[in-house]
Design a protein around this motif. Structure first.
Motif, PDB file in Angstrom:
ATOM      1  N   UNK A   1       0.833  -1.208   0.000  1.00  0.00           N
ATOM      2  CA  UNK A   1       0.000   0.000   0.000  1.00  0.00           C
ATOM      3  C   UNK A   1       0.868   1.259   0.000  1.00  0.00           C
ATOM      4  N   UNK A   2       1.951   1.228   0.764  1.00  0.00           N
ATOM      5  CA  UNK A   2       2.875   2.366   0.789  1.00  0.00           C
ATOM      6  C   UNK A   2       3.433   2.596  -0.614  1.00  0.00           C
ATOM      7  N   UNK A   3       3.876   1.533  -1.268  1.00  0.00           N
ATOM      8  CA  UNK A   3       4.438   1.671  -2.613  1.00  0.00           C
ATOM      9  C   UNK A   3       3.401   2.220  -3.584  1.00  0.00           C
ATOM     10  N   UNK A   4       2.162   1.747  -3.479  1.00  0.00           N
ATOM     11  CA  UNK A   4       1.101   2.240  -4.369  1.00  0.00           C
ATOM     12  C   UNK A   4       0.846   3.723  -4.136  1.00  0.00           C
ATOM     13  N   UNK A   5       0.783   4.135  -2.879  1.00  0.00           N
ATOM     14  CA  UNK A   5       0.541   5.543  -2.562  1.00  0.00           C
ATOM     15  C   UNK A   5       1.738   6.407  -2.955  1.00  0.00           C
ATOM     16  N   UNK A   6       2.938   5.890  -2.747  1.00  0.00           N
ATOM     17  CA  UNK A   6       4.127   6.635  -3.159  1.00  0.00           C
ATOM     18  C   UNK A   6       4.138   6.834  -4.672  1.00  0.00           C
ATOM     19  N   UNK A   7       3.778   5.802  -5.395  1.00  0.00           N
ATOM     20  CA  UNK A   7       3.740   5.907  -6.851  1.00  0.00           C
ATOM     21  C   UNK A   7       2.758   7.002  -7.272  1.00  0.00           C
ATOM     22  N   UNK A   8       1.599   7.045  -6.647  1.00  0.00           N
ATOM     23  CA  UNK A   8       0.608   8.077  -6.965  1.00  0.00           C
ATOM     24  C   UNK A   8       1.126   9.467  -6.590  1.00  0.00           C
ATOM     25  N   UNK A   9       1.754   9.569  -5.426  1.00  0.00           N
ATOM     26  CA  UNK A   9       2.288  10.848  -4.973  1.00  0.00           C
ATOM     27  C   UNK A   9       3.381  11.346  -5.910  1.00  0.00           C
ATOM     28  N   UNK A  10       4.334  10.489  -6.206  1.00  0.00           N
ATOM     29  CA  UNK A  10       5.440  10.887  -7.076  1.00  0.00           C
ATOM     30  C   UNK A  10       4.955  11.199  -8.483  1.00  0.00           C
ATOM     31  N   UNK A  11       3.961  10.461  -8.948  1.00  0.00           N
ATOM     32  CA  UNK A  11       3.389  10.739 -10.257  1.00  0.00           C
ATOM     33  C   UNK A  11       2.736  12.119 -10.270  1.00  0.00           C
ATOM     34  N   UNK A  12       1.986  12.440  -9.224  1.00  0.00           N
ATOM     35  CA  UNK A  12       1.326  13.740  -9.129  1.00  0.00           C
ATOM     36  C   UNK A  12       2.340  14.878  -9.089  1.00  0.00           C
ATOM     37  N   UNK A  13       3.485  14.624  -8.472  1.00  0.00           N
ATOM     38  CA  UNK A  13       4.519  15.652  -8.339  1.00  0.00           C
ATOM     39  C   UNK A  13       5.539  15.631  -9.474  1.00  0.00           C
ATOM     40  N   UNK A  14       5.420  14.669 -10.390  1.00  0.00           N
ATOM     41  CA  UNK A  14       6.381  14.556 -11.481  1.00  0.00           C
ATOM     42  C   UNK A  14       7.725  14.008 -11.027  1.00  0.00           C
ATOM     43  N   UNK A  15       7.718  13.191  -9.994  1.00  0.00           N
ATOM     44  CA  UNK A  15       8.956  12.619  -9.445  1.00  0.00           C
ATOM     45  C   UNK A  15       9.048  11.113  -9.709  1.00  0.00           C
ATOM     46  N   UNK A  16       8.636  10.691 -10.882  1.00  0.00           N
ATOM     47  CA  UNK A  16       8.609   9.267 -11.203  1.00  0.00           C
ATOM     48  C   UNK A  16       9.959   8.587 -11.019  1.00  0.00           C
ATOM     49  N   UNK A  17      11.047   9.300 -11.320  1.00  0.00           N
ATOM     50  CA  UNK A  17      12.382   8.705 -11.221  1.00  0.00           C
ATOM     51  C   UNK A  17      12.690   8.252  -9.791  1.00  0.00           C
ATOM     52  N   UNK A  18      12.322   9.070  -8.833  1.00  0.00           N
ATOM     53  CA  UNK A  18      12.574   8.723  -7.430  1.00  0.00           C
ATOM     54  C   UNK A  18      11.848   7.444  -7.051  1.00  0.00           C
TER      55      UNK A  18
END
Length: 97
Positions: free
Chosen positions: A5-22
């Motif tokens: 769940x953390x990974x899924x939420x992080x993916x959504x957060x980073x995607x929203x912020x344009x931080x996909x690389x991280x």
């Protein structure tokens, strides 16, 4: 299950912020300390995280934090997009969190 769940939420957060690389560099066996500094925690929240002795409790705290900030970040990013597209929002006051 919490880590997934953390990974899924992080993916959504980073995607929203344009931080996909991280996100793509996140190792499969990450620990809470590996990501805590990259979650937008303030100093007090980071200190509170350091005081939690159990990895599972830290993960639960991280998940709760992500669930709370993800809708705010997503809405803020949508608002930014609208501002870029519409000159009528030039004098818009940003939300105060």
């Amino acid at each position: 299950i919490v880590k997934l769940q953390i990974k899924e939420h992080l993916e959504k957060l980073y995607d929203a912020l344009g931080l996909d690389k991280l996100y793509s560099e996140l190792p499969e066996d990450f620990k809470s300390y590996d990501i805590a500094h990259h979650l937008g925690l303030n100093t007090e929240q980071e200190y509170a995280m350091l005081q939690i002795l159990s990895e599972s409790e830290r993960q639960e705290t991280i998940l709760l934090h992500l669930k709370q900030i993800l809708p705010i970040v997503a809405e803020t990013e949508r608002l930014k997009d609208r501002v870029r597209l519409n000159g009528h929002f030039k004098n818009l006051t940003p939300p105060n969190f």
